[in-house]
Motif scaffolding. Structure first.
Motif, PDB file in Angstrom:
ATOM      1  N   LEU A  35       7.575 -41.051 -27.453  1.00 25.06           N
ATOM      2  CA  LEU A  35       8.611 -41.681 -28.041  1.00 25.06           C
ATOM      3  C   LEU A  35       8.515 -41.242 -29.615  1.00 25.06           C
ATOM      4  O   LEU A  35       7.373 -41.202 -30.066  1.00 25.06           O
ATOM      5  CB  LEU A  35       8.339 -43.118 -28.084  1.00 25.06           C
ATOM      6  N   ARG A  36       9.347 -40.956 -30.493  1.00 24.17           N
ATOM      7  CA  ARG A  36       9.657 -40.872 -31.606  1.00 24.17           C
ATOM      8  C   ARG A  36       9.224 -42.171 -32.478  1.00 24.17           C
ATOM      9  O   ARG A  36       9.693 -43.068 -31.994  1.00 24.17           O
ATOM     10  CB  ARG A  36      10.859 -40.206 -32.246  1.00 24.17           C
ATOM     11  N   PRO A  37       8.633 -41.931 -33.478  1.00 23.65           N
ATOM     12  CA  PRO A  37       8.290 -43.153 -34.451  1.00 23.65           C
ATOM     13  C   PRO A  37       9.543 -43.915 -34.636  1.00 23.65           C
ATOM     14  O   PRO A  37      10.756 -43.292 -34.992  1.00 23.65           O
ATOM     15  CB  PRO A  37       7.644 -43.002 -35.680  1.00 23.65           C
ATOM     16  N   GLY A  38       9.698 -45.151 -34.352  1.00 19.82           N
ATOM     17  CA  GLY A  38      10.852 -46.091 -34.620  1.00 19.82           C
ATOM     18  C   GLY A  38      11.705 -46.197 -33.419  1.00 19.82           C
ATOM     19  O   GLY A  38      12.890 -46.846 -33.497  1.00 19.82           O
ATOM     20  N   ASP A  39      11.525 -45.339 -32.132  1.00 23.85           N
ATOM     21  CA  ASP A  39      12.303 -45.385 -31.195  1.00 23.85           C
ATOM     22  C   ASP A  39      11.625 -46.583 -29.992  1.00 23.85           C
ATOM     23  O   ASP A  39      10.394 -46.099 -29.938  1.00 23.85           O
ATOM     24  CB  ASP A  39      12.639 -44.100 -30.385  1.00 23.85           C
ATOM     25  N   GLY A  40      12.483 -47.277 -29.186  1.00 19.91           N
ATOM     26  CA  GLY A  40      11.703 -48.018 -28.203  1.00 19.91           C
ATOM     27  C   GLY A  40      12.049 -47.013 -27.218  1.00 19.91           C
ATOM     28  O   GLY A  40      12.559 -45.844 -26.874  1.00 19.91           O
ATOM     29  N   PRO A  41      11.822 -47.639 -25.992  1.00 18.59           N
ATOM     30  CA  PRO A  41      11.932 -46.858 -24.689  1.00 18.59           C
ATOM     31  C   PRO A  41      13.506 -46.482 -24.321  1.00 18.59           C
ATOM     32  O   PRO A  41      14.155 -47.574 -24.791  1.00 18.59           O
ATOM     33  CB  PRO A  41      11.370 -47.798 -23.398  1.00 18.59           C
ATOM     34  N   PRO A  42      13.560 -45.521 -23.430  1.00 22.58           N
ATOM     35  CA  PRO A  42      14.982 -45.079 -23.256  1.00 22.58           C
ATOM     36  C   PRO A  42      15.729 -46.237 -22.398  1.00 22.58           C
ATOM     37  O   PRO A  42      15.140 -46.560 -21.513  1.00 22.58           O
ATOM     38  CB  PRO A  42      15.084 -43.841 -22.687  1.00 22.58           C
ATOM     39  N   HIS A  43      16.942 -46.472 -22.602  1.00 23.30           N
ATOM     40  CA  HIS A  43      17.605 -47.495 -21.740  1.00 23.30           C
ATOM     41  C   HIS A  43      19.137 -47.105 -21.558  1.00 23.30           C
ATOM     42  O   HIS A  43      19.618 -46.186 -22.452  1.00 23.30           O
ATOM     43  CB  HIS A  43      17.601 -48.731 -22.558  1.00 23.30           C
ATOM     44  N   ILE A  44      19.834 -47.994 -21.135  1.00 20.70           N
ATOM     45  CA  ILE A  44      21.428 -47.824 -21.088  1.00 20.70           C
ATOM     46  C   ILE A  44      21.920 -49.069 -21.394  1.00 20.70           C
ATOM     47  O   ILE A  44      21.644 -50.161 -20.691  1.00 20.70           O
ATOM     48  CB  ILE A  44      21.794 -47.376 -19.501  1.00 20.70           C
ATOM     49  N   ARG A  45      22.802 -49.178 -22.462  1.00 24.65           N
ATOM     50  CA  ARG A  45      23.296 -50.289 -22.931  1.00 24.65           C
ATOM     51  C   ARG A  45      22.575 -51.681 -23.300  1.00 24.65           C
ATOM     52  O   ARG A  45      23.156 -52.619 -23.624  1.00 24.65           O
ATOM     53  CB  ARG A  45      24.411 -50.770 -21.996  1.00 24.65           C
ATOM     54  N   MET A  46      21.246 -51.440 -23.722  1.00 24.28           N
ATOM     55  CA  MET A  46      20.364 -52.398 -23.980  1.00 24.28           C
ATOM     56  C   MET A  46      20.838 -52.976 -25.738  1.00 24.28           C
ATOM     57  O   MET A  46      20.930 -54.001 -25.797  1.00 24.28           O
ATOM     58  CB  MET A  46      18.941 -52.245 -24.059  1.00 24.28           C
ATOM     59  N   ASP A  47      21.354 -52.095 -26.093  1.00 20.49           N
ATOM     60  CA  ASP A  47      21.958 -52.303 -27.605  1.00 20.49           C
ATOM     61  C   ASP A  47      23.293 -53.405 -27.357  1.00 20.49           C
ATOM     62  O   ASP A  47      23.257 -54.256 -28.077  1.00 20.49           O
ATOM     63  CB  ASP A  47      22.172 -51.319 -28.391  1.00 20.49           C
ATOM     64  N   ARG A  48      24.125 -53.048 -26.605  1.00 22.29           N
ATOM     65  CA  ARG A  48      25.346 -53.886 -26.247  1.00 22.29           C
ATOM     66  C   ARG A  48      24.788 -55.052 -25.729  1.00 22.29           C
ATOM     67  O   ARG A  48      25.563 -56.220 -26.062  1.00 22.29           O
ATOM     68  CB  ARG A  48      26.217 -53.261 -25.338  1.00 22.29           C
ATOM     69  N   VAL A  49      23.911 -55.254 -24.615  1.00 19.51           N
ATOM     70  CA  VAL A  49      23.367 -56.298 -24.239  1.00 19.51           C
ATOM     71  C   VAL A  49      22.910 -57.273 -25.748  1.00 19.51           C
ATOM     72  O   VAL A  49      23.410 -58.576 -25.761  1.00 19.51           O
ATOM     73  CB  VAL A  49      22.235 -56.177 -23.504  1.00 19.51           C
ATOM     74  N   ALA A  50      22.086 -56.502 -26.385  1.00 18.45           N
ATOM     75  CA  ALA A  50      21.299 -57.362 -27.472  1.00 18.45           C
ATOM     76  C   ALA A  50      22.678 -58.006 -28.736  1.00 18.45           C
ATOM     77  O   ALA A  50      22.706 -59.067 -28.975  1.00 18.45           O
ATOM     78  CB  ALA A  50      20.357 -56.746 -28.282  1.00 18.45           C
ATOM     79  N   GLN A  51      23.785 -57.151 -28.805  1.00 17.22           N
ATOM     80  CA  GLN A  51      24.542 -57.300 -29.545  1.00 17.22           C
ATOM     81  C   GLN A  51      25.386 -58.610 -28.998  1.00 17.22           C
ATOM     82  O   GLN A  51      25.821 -59.555 -29.712  1.00 17.22           O
ATOM     83  CB  GLN A  51      25.742 -56.165 -29.724  1.00 17.22           C
ATOM     84  N   PHE A  52      25.788 -58.515 -27.703  1.00 18.47           N
ATOM     85  CA  PHE A  52      26.479 -59.506 -27.094  1.00 18.47           C
ATOM     86  C   PHE A  52      25.547 -61.052 -27.092  1.00 18.47           C
ATOM     87  O   PHE A  52      26.254 -62.003 -27.300  1.00 18.47           O
ATOM     88  CB  PHE A  52      27.012 -59.356 -25.561  1.00 18.47           C
ATOM     89  N   LEU A  53      24.362 -60.880 -26.895  1.00 20.52           N
ATOM     90  CA  LEU A  53      23.560 -62.056 -26.730  1.00 20.52           C
ATOM     91  C   LEU A  53      23.319 -62.447 -28.081  1.00 20.52           C
ATOM     92  O   LEU A  53      23.118 -63.908 -28.321  1.00 20.52           O
ATOM     93  CB  LEU A  53      22.366 -61.677 -25.771  1.00 20.52           C
TER      94      LEU A  53
END
Ligand SMILES: Nc1nc2c(ncn2[C@@H]2O[C@H](COP(=O)(O)OP(=O)(O)OP(=O)(O)O)[C@@H](O)[C@H]2O)c(=O)[nH]1
Ligand SMILES: [Mg+2]
Length: 471
Positions: free
Chosen positions: A448-466
Motif C-alpha cells: 500500500l502506498r502511504p494514504g491508501d487503504g486496502p483495494p476494494h470495489i465501490r466502498m467509497d460509494r457505500v460510504a457516501q450513501f451511508l
C-alpha cells in the motif's frame, strides 16, 4: 470569536434534529448497523471500511473525503462498555500480512467507534471550526433479526408452527422422534430437557447446512456465552391442555418466554432501536453458485430479516421505536471481485430483484434504500482472454485451495433477473441453461502506498450513501 461560538451553537442545535445526540452539546453520532447472514462478508467489510476511512486515498466517490472536509480519522473507545470491541487491528493485520488470510467466523455482536474530524463545507464553512462526528459501527448476525417473529407468538403457537415445518424435512427425523416420544405432562428433569434441546439444536444446524433459513430461535445456532444455559435449553412440544405445574411442558414454556424477554427484546432495545443507518450484506453470487433452491431460500430469508425494518408489523417493536427508524438501508451484493466489472450491473439488478418484495415494504416505511455490487477487499485483477475465437472477460487471482494463480470466468449472468428468480421460485433443482461457479480466492499480498487503504470495489460509494450526507 463570539460569532463562531454562536454559529457553532446554531449548527449544533440544528444537528439535534437529525442526529443521535445524547446531550445537547455532545458530538453527533451516526450509529451504523452492519448485518448479513453468516459468511456474507461482515467482518471483512467493517475492516475495509474503517481502514479506508482512516486512509482515504482510494475513496474518490466519498465527497467529504475527496473535497478534504474530513481532516482526520481515528479510533476511540466505544460508548458501550458491555459490548465486545470489534478487533479491527487483528483483522486488518491478518488481511494485510505478507501471507494474508481471511478472518475467522464471528459469533457475537461487536462494536467499534471511529471518529472523524470534519471541517464543514457549504454555508457554515467560514464561520465554524472543525467538528467531530463519531461513527459507531455495530456488527451483528442477521440471524438475530429473524427472532423478531417470536415476540408475538406463544410457546404453543411457536411449537405448533415449528413442528409443522419439521414434518416435511428429512433432516428433522431424529429430533421429531425425540419430541414426539417426550412426555410433556411429566415432571421436568434437566437431563431429559437437555437431551431434547440438543436434538432440536442438532436439527437446526443440519437444516441450516441444507440451506433452510427459518431457523428460530436464532441464538440456538450462535449461542456464544449462553451455550448450555436454561434459556437455550428447550424445544418445541405438542400442545398440552393445562399442563401441570412443574411439568416439562410448563418449564419449556417458561424458558421460551425467558428467551423472548432476556435475549430477543434486549437485542432490539439495546442495539437495533439505536441504529441510524444500516447496510445489509448479501452473498448473492454464492447463492447463485449453489443453485435455484439456495437463491429462493436467500430471498425468503432476506424478506424475513427485513421485516424488522418495517415496524408496524410488530406492535412491540413499533412501541419501542416510537417513530424513530433507520432512515437509510443499503443492500450490498458482496464479493463482486469474482466478476469482471462488465457484469456488475447485472449482479446489482439481480440483487434488486431478489430483494424487491422486502425492499418495497421498507421503502414504504419511509427509509431510503439502494443496492450496489461491492467487494470490501479486492482479491483479483481483470483481464481478457481469447477462447474459441471469442474474447471473454475474466478475473485473475490466487486460489485459496492451492495458492495457484488462476484466470476465472464465473459464467454469464442473465440480463433479465427473472431468468434466475423464476426457476428459483419454481423450486427447480438446477439452472437450466447455465452454470455459475465461484472460486475462493486468497486475499492478495499488498503493497500500500502511504494514504491508501486496502483495494476494494465501490466502498467509497457505500460510504457516501451511508455517511456522506452527515459529514
Ligand atoms: N473475494 C472476496 N471474498 C470475500 C470478500 N469479503 C468476504 N469474502 C469471503 O467471504 C468469507 C466470509 O467473510 P467474513 O467477513 O468473515 O463474513 P462474516 O459475515 O463476518 O461471516 P460470519 O462472521 O461467519 O457470520 C471470507 O472468508 C472470504 O472468503 C471480498 O470482498 N472479496
Ligand atoms: Mg464475521
Amino acid at each position: 470569536m463570539v460569532l463562531s461560538t454562536l454559529a457553532d451553537g446554531l449548527a449544533r442545535s440544528l444537528e439535534t434534529v437529525t442526529d443521535t445526540v445524547t446531550a445537547p452539546f455532545s458530538d453527533p453520532v451516526i450509529r451504523l448497523g452492519v448485518t448479513g447472514l453468516s459468511r456474507a462478508g461482515k467482518t471483512v467489510f467493517i475492516t475495509s471500511l474503517v481502514a479506508n476511512l482512516m486512509d482515504r486515498g482510494r475513496m474518490p466517490q466519498l465527497v467529504p473525503a475527496a473535497n478534504g472536509a474530513i481532516r482526520s480519522a481515528y479510533l476511540q473507545p466505544q460508548p458501550d462498555d458491555t459490548i465486545p470491541r470489534f478487533p479491527f487491528e487483528d483483522h486488518l493485520a491478518k488481511l494485510t500480512a505478507p501471507q494474508p488470510s481471511w478472518p475467522e467466523g464471528t459469533r457475537r455482536i461487536s462494536e467499534l467507534r471511529l471518529s472523524l474530524r470534519v471541517q464543514p463545507t457549504g454555508f457554515l464553512a467560514g464561520v465554524t471550526g472543525p467538528r467531530t462526528v463519531h461513527i459507531d459501527i455495530v456488527d451483528y448476525p442477521g440471524e438475530w433479526l429473524l427472532d423478531l417473529g417470536l415476540l408475538e407468538k406463544s410457546y404453543a403457537e411457536w411449537s405448533h408452527e415449528t413442528l409443522a415445518r419439521m414434518e416435511g424435512r428429512s433432516v428433522a427425523l431424529a429430533a421429531r422422534d425425540a419430541i414426539h416420544s417426550a412426555k410433556g405432562a411429566e415432571p421436568h428433569d434437566e437431563p431429559t430437557a437437555g437431551a431434547l434441546a440438543a436434538s432440536f439444536t442438532a436439527y437446526l444446524n443440519a437444516a441450516r447446512k441444507e440451506g433452510f433459513s427459518d431457523l428460530s430461535p436464532g441464538r440456538f445456532l450462535l449461542p456464544g456465552d449462553l451455550e448450555g444455559s436454561p434459556v437455550l435449553t428447550f424445544a418445541p412440544l405438542p400442545e398440552i391442555d393445562r399442563a401441570p405445574r412443574g411439568s416439562l411442558y410448563r418449564e419449556f414454556e417458561r424458558r421460551f418466554e425467558s428467551y423472548k424477554n432476556k435475549i430477543v427484546k434486549p437485542f432490539f432495545k439495546d442495539h437495533f432501536a439505536r441504529i441510524d443507518r444500516q447496510i445489509v450484506l448479501v452473498d448473492v453470487l454464492g447463492a447463485i453458485h449453489n443453485g435455484p433452491r439456495a437463491v429462493e431460500d436467500l430471498r425468503t430469508a432476506m424478506a424475513d430479516i427485513l421485516a424488522a425494518f418495517r415496524p408496524g408489523r410488530n406492535a412491540w417493536l413499533t412501541r419501542l421505536l416510537g417513530g424513530k427508524r433507520v432512515d437509510k438501508i443499503l443492500f450490498a451484493a458482496t464479493k463482486a471481485d469474482h466478476l469482471h466489472h462488465s457484469q456488475h450491473a447485472k449482479l446489482t439488478a439481480i440483487t434488486q430483484a431478489l430483494l424487491r418484495e422486502a425492499k418495497d415494504r421498507a421503502d414504504f416505511a419511509g427509509a431510503h434504500t439502494s443496492a450496489m455490487s461491492i467487494a470490501a477487499l479486492r482479491t483479483t485483477t481483470e483481464d481478457s482472454v481469447q477462447h474459441d475465437g471469442a474474447t471473454i472477460d475474466v478475473v485473475r487471482g490466487q486460489l485459496l485451495s492451492d495458492g495457484r494463480q488462476a484466470a476465472f470466468y464465473p459464467g454469464a449472468l442473465p440480463d433479465d433477473p427473472a431468468h434466475l428468480l423464476a426457476p428459483a421460485r419454481a423450486g427447480d433443482e438446477k439452472w437450466l441453461d447455465a452454470d455459475y461457479s465461484v472460486m475462493n480466492f486468497a486475499p492478495a499480498p499488498l503493497t500500500l502506498r502511504p494514504g491508501d487503504g486496502p483495494p476494494h470495489i465501490r466502498m467509497d460509494r457505500v460510504a457516501q450513501f451511508l455517511l456522506g450526507d452527515r459529514l
